[in-house]
Design a protein around this motif. Sequence first.
Motif, short mmCIF file in Angstrom:
data_model
loop_
_atom_site.label_atom_id
_atom_site.label_comp_id
_atom_site.label_asym_id
_atom_site.label_seq_id
_atom_site.Cartn_x
_atom_site.Cartn_y
_atom_site.Cartn_z
N GLY A 327 41.82 16.13 43.18
CA GLY A 327 40.61 15.69 44.35
C GLY A 327 40.49 16.76 45.43
N LEU A 328 39.01 17.22 45.58
CA LEU A 328 39.01 18.24 46.37
C LEU A 328 38.14 17.74 47.59
CD1 LEU A 328 37.50 20.71 43.66
CD2 LEU A 328 39.75 20.46 44.65
N LYS A 329 38.91 18.07 48.86
CA LYS A 329 38.21 18.07 50.16
C LYS A 329 37.07 19.00 50.41
CE LYS A 329 42.39 16.00 52.56
NZ LYS A 329 43.17 16.18 53.69
N GLU A 330 37.24 20.24 50.20
CA GLU A 330 36.33 21.12 50.36
C GLU A 330 36.81 22.49 49.58
OE1 GLU A 330 34.19 23.55 54.11
OE2 GLU A 330 35.76 22.34 54.57
N ILE A 331 35.58 23.26 49.19
CA ILE A 331 36.02 24.55 48.37
C ILE A 331 35.54 25.48 49.68
CG2 ILE A 331 35.41 26.06 46.80
CD1 ILE A 331 34.68 23.60 45.01
N HIS A 332 36.40 26.29 50.24
CA HIS A 332 36.22 27.11 51.33
C HIS A 332 35.68 28.65 50.74
CE1 HIS A 332 38.25 24.65 54.46
NE2 HIS A 332 38.92 24.28 53.37
N TYR A 333 36.10 28.79 49.47
CA TYR A 333 35.81 30.21 49.13
C TYR A 333 35.56 30.24 47.51
CZ TYR A 333 36.88 32.19 53.65
OH TYR A 333 36.94 32.37 54.98
N ARG A 334 34.52 31.07 47.22
CA ARG A 334 34.72 31.35 45.60
C ARG A 334 34.33 32.87 45.31
NH1 ARG A 334 29.54 32.57 43.07
NH2 ARG A 334 27.78 31.96 44.54
N TRP A 335 34.94 33.24 44.50
CA TRP A 335 34.67 34.56 43.97
C TRP A 335 35.15 34.89 42.54
CZ3 TRP A 335 38.89 33.48 47.23
CH2 TRP A 335 40.23 33.94 46.84
N SER A 336 34.64 36.06 42.00
CA SER A 336 34.88 36.42 40.56
C SER A 336 35.48 37.69 40.50
CB SER A 336 33.76 36.23 39.61
OG SER A 336 32.77 37.13 40.00
N ALA A 337 36.25 37.98 39.41
CA ALA A 337 36.82 39.11 38.99
C ALA A 337 36.41 39.87 37.91
CB ALA A 337 38.52 39.18 39.08
N GLN A 338 36.74 41.03 37.72
CA GLN A 338 36.16 41.88 36.45
C GLN A 338 37.55 42.70 35.99
OE1 GLN A 338 32.92 42.76 35.03
NE2 GLN A 338 33.15 44.99 34.64
N ASP A 339 38.20 42.52 35.00
CA ASP A 339 39.15 43.02 34.58
C ASP A 339 38.78 43.62 33.24
OD1 ASP A 339 41.57 42.16 36.12
OD2 ASP A 339 40.14 40.36 36.06
N LEU A 340 39.78 44.85 32.75
CA LEU A 340 39.56 45.69 31.79
C LEU A 340 40.78 45.47 30.77
CD1 LEU A 340 38.24 49.14 33.41
CD2 LEU A 340 36.91 47.21 32.19
N ILE A 341 40.79 45.17 29.61
CA ILE A 341 41.55 44.98 28.70
C ILE A 341 41.61 46.18 27.64
CG2 ILE A 341 42.53 43.14 26.95
CD1 ILE A 341 41.10 41.40 28.70
N SER A 342 42.80 46.76 27.47
CA SER A 342 42.87 47.75 26.32
C SER A 342 43.22 47.14 25.01
CB SER A 342 44.05 48.69 26.76
OG SER A 342 45.31 47.94 26.35
N LEU A 343 42.96 48.15 23.99
CA LEU A 343 42.95 47.74 22.53
C LEU A 343 44.37 46.61 22.12
CD1 LEU A 343 41.68 50.70 20.73
CD2 LEU A 343 40.50 48.67 21.21
N ASP A 344 45.40 47.25 22.79
CA ASP A 344 46.72 46.61 22.46
C ASP A 344 47.23 45.79 23.73
OD1 ASP A 344 47.72 48.45 24.31
OD2 ASP A 344 48.74 49.78 22.73
N LYS A 345 46.35 45.46 24.57
CA LYS A 345 46.66 44.74 25.84
C LYS A 345 47.76 45.37 26.94
CE LYS A 345 45.66 40.67 23.18
NZ LYS A 345 46.00 39.10 22.88
N ILE A 346 48.17 46.38 26.45
CA ILE A 346 49.21 47.27 27.28
C ILE A 346 48.04 48.23 28.16
CG2 ILE A 346 51.01 48.58 27.64
CD1 ILE A 346 52.08 47.87 24.87
N PRO A 347 48.37 48.35 29.52
CA PRO A 347 47.61 49.31 30.21
C PRO A 347 47.64 50.76 29.86
CG PRO A 347 48.89 47.63 31.95
CD PRO A 347 49.64 47.57 30.51
N TYR A 348 46.56 51.44 30.31
CA TYR A 348 46.55 52.95 29.94
C TYR A 348 47.10 53.56 31.28
CZ TYR A 348 43.73 52.10 25.86
OH TYR A 348 43.32 51.51 24.65
N VAL A 349 48.26 54.30 31.16
CA VAL A 349 48.84 54.92 32.62
C VAL A 349 49.47 56.28 32.13
CG1 VAL A 349 50.10 54.66 34.48
CG2 VAL A 349 49.29 52.63 33.46
N GLY A 350 48.87 57.37 32.78
CA GLY A 350 49.46 58.85 32.49
C GLY A 350 48.27 59.66 32.52
N PRO A 351 48.69 60.75 31.71
CA PRO A 351 47.45 61.88 31.29
C PRO A 351 46.41 61.43 30.77
CG PRO A 351 49.76 62.73 31.16
CD PRO A 351 49.98 61.12 31.26
N ILE A 352 45.31 61.52 31.23
CA ILE A 352 43.83 60.97 30.66
C ILE A 352 43.71 61.37 29.15
CG2 ILE A 352 42.35 62.73 31.21
CD1 ILE A 352 40.41 60.18 32.18
N ALA A 353 44.18 62.61 29.08
CA ALA A 353 44.21 63.06 27.46
C ALA A 353 45.44 64.30 27.34
CB ALA A 353 42.82 63.83 27.26
#
Length: 513
Positions: A327-353
């Motif tokens: 049950g909702l009395k009031e919605i105070h804020y709304r927002w959305s997020a953008q996320d990047l997902i790698s091929l194997d779902k593990i982050p890319y961290v370290g030397p770029i190449a």
Amino acid sequence: MKKQYFHESKIPDFPESYWLASTTLPDFTKLTQDVKVDAAIVGAGITGILTAYLLSKKGLKVALVEAGHLLSGTTKHTTAKITAQHDLIYSELLSHFGKEKAIMYYDANREAMEFIKKMVREQEILCDLMEEDAYIYTSSNAYVSKLTSEIQAYEALGIPGTYVEQTLLPFSVEGAIVMPKQAHFHPAAFIVHMVKEVIRLGGDIYENTTAISADPGTTISLTTSEGYKITADYIVSCSHFPFYDGGGFYFSRLHAERSYVLLAETEKAYPQGMYLSAEEPKRSLRPITVDGKRMVLIGGESHKTGQGICTIKHYEALQQFGEETFGLKEIHYRWSAQDLISLDKIPYVGPIASDKPNILVATGYKKWGMTSSVAAALLNSRLILGEDTLYSELFTPSRFHTDPDIKTFLIQNADAAGHFIAGKLEMVHQTTEELQNDEGAVVRVHGKRAGAYRDPQGKLHVVDTTCTHMGCEVEWNAGERTWDCPCHGSRFSYEGDVLEGPAAKSLRRIESY
């Protein structure tokens, strides 16, 4: 000022992040001269700021540059769960990569969580940090076997966790996995403290400074959009999508997804715990205290960027779930997020190449940015400082696995190609004259496809809808008043300015219509 709502719902008309609305952020000037430092860091979200802190603490001279303002990217849109329970991932990691790497993934995120807790405790940071158990639950019999496989992976890897038949949620479930003693906090309050620490330690921060290129070498020259140069021994790209590709073709190895959040005051009291549904559409829940009142963050409704239904509908689906559940009395804020997902779902961290060891990257957090960002900052700072790095092989951006990378690579890039073709063949009949105030749409201008938005004051803003990255046609996002690319996730303001990469150039504005 009285909040405005669309339709007959309780949903605020305009998106706004509570984290920013409730925090006073410091201001910094733009870079107006050439500088030389030990390390240049691009992107002032939690990853960039913590990387700057860790390096400054070790005595390195650091320059942190941000294209907009502090926390203008993904960090401000998080639900701020600090947890190593990243959906149903451990059975998948165990299957694809084996026990050693699956344990590494957990250990890296557990270390990140403990780092935040330790920092808050030792530096007495006022950021509403609360320990909370984290649950993955299912209301579908079809997902019980997936939960069973996941808890078996926990047991094989030695991860603390328990399978339970019921939760404290006000509806029945078929089962759930609980990971104890996780946490949540106010990320902006935490970051403001860390920014002050960076400055205290001698670091420099520049806002409204866009990095556009880097010249590799033993010493690297980073160039800004206004032509100034930062010369550094190391560069770390923490800009969500890497500002410099370095031959890694990251646009083809990452895909962008959007998800949605409501901050609501409820009729029923929210129980203890943080929750995530195993099945789609995702439903994420966590408590939050606002002005002394216990409220709830309701999240979910993920989809590939530029490929959702009318985005307002995603907010309305979350509203309906909240109404039915608490049950909702009031919605105070709304927002959305953008996320990047790698091929194997593990982050890319370290030397770029592999041939550019002093240009490092941190990206692909798969919607689990609070621990992933800290793990990335710890790993990249250790690489720069020459310290032991237990997790470098797991997260290395140059990796490519036969399974699952090839299958995911083909699916994601075929999807991008399909949307490229569909955008070029789309028949458009609507004209600018048909738009109401605060309405945007793809229209015909001089016989060609264009994007138009008529703002609340009646002023028309018209842009070329061809994405400046690789030529796909952008689509209107009514919930955020943006133009989003369905191919690689670039996003633009209604005036055409770049909000999210990989695009680096604005959409062309059309003045004559």
